[in-house]
Design a protein around this motif. Structure first.
Motif, short mmCIF file in Angstrom:
data_model
loop_
_atom_site.label_atom_id
_atom_site.label_comp_id
_atom_site.label_asym_id
_atom_site.label_seq_id
_atom_site.Cartn_x
_atom_site.Cartn_y
_atom_site.Cartn_z
N GLU A 131 -2.48 -2.66 -8.90
CA GLU A 131 -2.24 -3.36 -7.63
C GLU A 131 -1.12 -4.38 -7.76
O GLU A 131 -0.56 -4.81 -6.75
CB GLU A 131 -3.51 -4.08 -7.20
CG GLU A 131 -4.55 -3.14 -6.63
CD GLU A 131 -5.80 -3.88 -6.19
OE1 GLU A 131 -5.67 -4.98 -5.63
OE2 GLU A 131 -6.89 -3.35 -6.44
N ARG A 180 2.15 1.92 -3.47
CA ARG A 180 1.13 2.49 -4.37
C ARG A 180 0.89 3.96 -4.04
O ARG A 180 0.77 4.79 -4.93
CB ARG A 180 -0.17 1.68 -4.27
CG ARG A 180 0.00 0.27 -4.86
CD ARG A 180 -1.29 -0.52 -4.83
NE ARG A 180 -2.29 0.02 -5.71
CZ ARG A 180 -3.53 0.34 -5.33
NH1 ARG A 180 -3.91 0.16 -4.08
NH2 ARG A 180 -4.39 0.81 -6.20
N GLU A 224 0.84 -1.21 0.00
CA GLU A 224 0.00 0.00 0.00
C GLU A 224 0.87 1.26 0.00
O GLU A 224 0.60 2.22 -0.72
CB GLU A 224 -0.91 -0.04 1.24
CG GLU A 224 -2.22 0.69 1.11
CD GLU A 224 -3.04 0.29 -0.13
OE1 GLU A 224 -2.85 -0.83 -0.65
OE2 GLU A 224 -3.84 1.12 -0.57
#
Ligand code: F6R
Length: 247
Positions: A178, A161, A158
């Motif tokens: 993702e 990203r 996460e």
């Protein structure tokens, strides 16, 4: 590990370009593993300048991008293939067919196998240049990745990203893929020489862990301590957390 601390981003970029240029000049054919992202932009700018000034011939250079977002075509402006073409390949004389990036769609196992086979067929990597994530990732090998991995498809952390969303100009987080395909740790460790670049305070903890911490899969870059020929070029901000011996 050979750790070179330079004052700022500009000096890091110039020094990195000199290191890459020396490898290219050392042989008639040089196989490079190359990163994308913000860190190497200045290095590519300098390599292009050297080429345009007639100082560097890329005709014998073969490139392999380290990673790619899974699902983005090479024509997508946010793809790493597009990045490499616009920052380097189309600005120098790398012959068509000598610039490689992974297939990032379709059968995942086949795409990973294909990339490993292409690297092997090229004779292996002479030099791999790396950036480093704030979490210590190299390529898109996130914390927890086995040191034994070869090219594989990964789920992006996460924090990666988020960093890519902010740093690379995605409109919002939902636009950041993702998954990614990345050379594995074992692929990177198979390179004859490794050059890692880091700039900025947000990389300081990862750099200190990579150089002085334990070798652990929780900080993928720490494996580089076991590579016989590694150079880090880091600016003072990124060297901030290194103990005086290294800094
Ligand atoms: C990109 C790559 C990544 C980046 C790292 C640092 O091809 O492999 O490991 O090097 O995420 O990114 P920047 O340089 O944008 O801070």
């Amino acid at each position: 590990m050979n750790v070179i601390v330079v004052p700022d981003y500009e000096q890091m970029s110039l020094h990195a370009a000199e290191t890459v240029a020396a490898e290219i000049r050392a042989r008639t054919r040089t196989v490079l593993g190359l990163p994308t992202g913000n860190t190497p932009k200045g290095m590519y700018r300098e390599l292009v300048r050297m080429h345009q000034a007639g100082e560097l011939d890329f005709s014998g250079v073969v490139t392999f991008n380290i990673d790619e977002y899974w699902g983005l075509s090479p024509e997508h402006p946010m793809s790493f293939a597009y990045y490499m073409r616009t920052h380097l390949v189309e600005r120098v004389n790398i012959p068509a067919g000598q610039a490689n990036w992974p297939v990032a769609s379709g059968d995942q196992a086949a795409a990973c196998r294909d990339y490993e086979e292409r690297i092997t067929a090229a004779g292996g990597l002479d030099l791999v240049v790396l950036g480093i994530g704030g979490n210590g990732h190299i390529g898109f090998n996130e914390p927890g990745t086995s040191f034994d991995t070869r090219t594989h498809v990964v789920r992006l952390a996460e924090e990666t990203r988020l960093a890519n969303c902010r740093g690379y100009g995605f409109r919002d987080l939902d636009d950041v893929p993702e998954f990614a395909i990345s050379m594995g740790i074992a692929t990177i460790m198979g390179a004859r020489k490794v050059l890692l670049l880091a700039s900025g305070r947000e990389k300081a903890a990862a750099v200190a862990g990579a150089v002085q911490g334990p070798v652990t899969e929780e900080l993928p870059a720490s494996i580089l301590q076991r590579h016989p020929d590694v150079t880090l070029i880091v600016d003072e901000q990124a060297a901030f957390a290194l103990s005086p011996r290294e800094a």
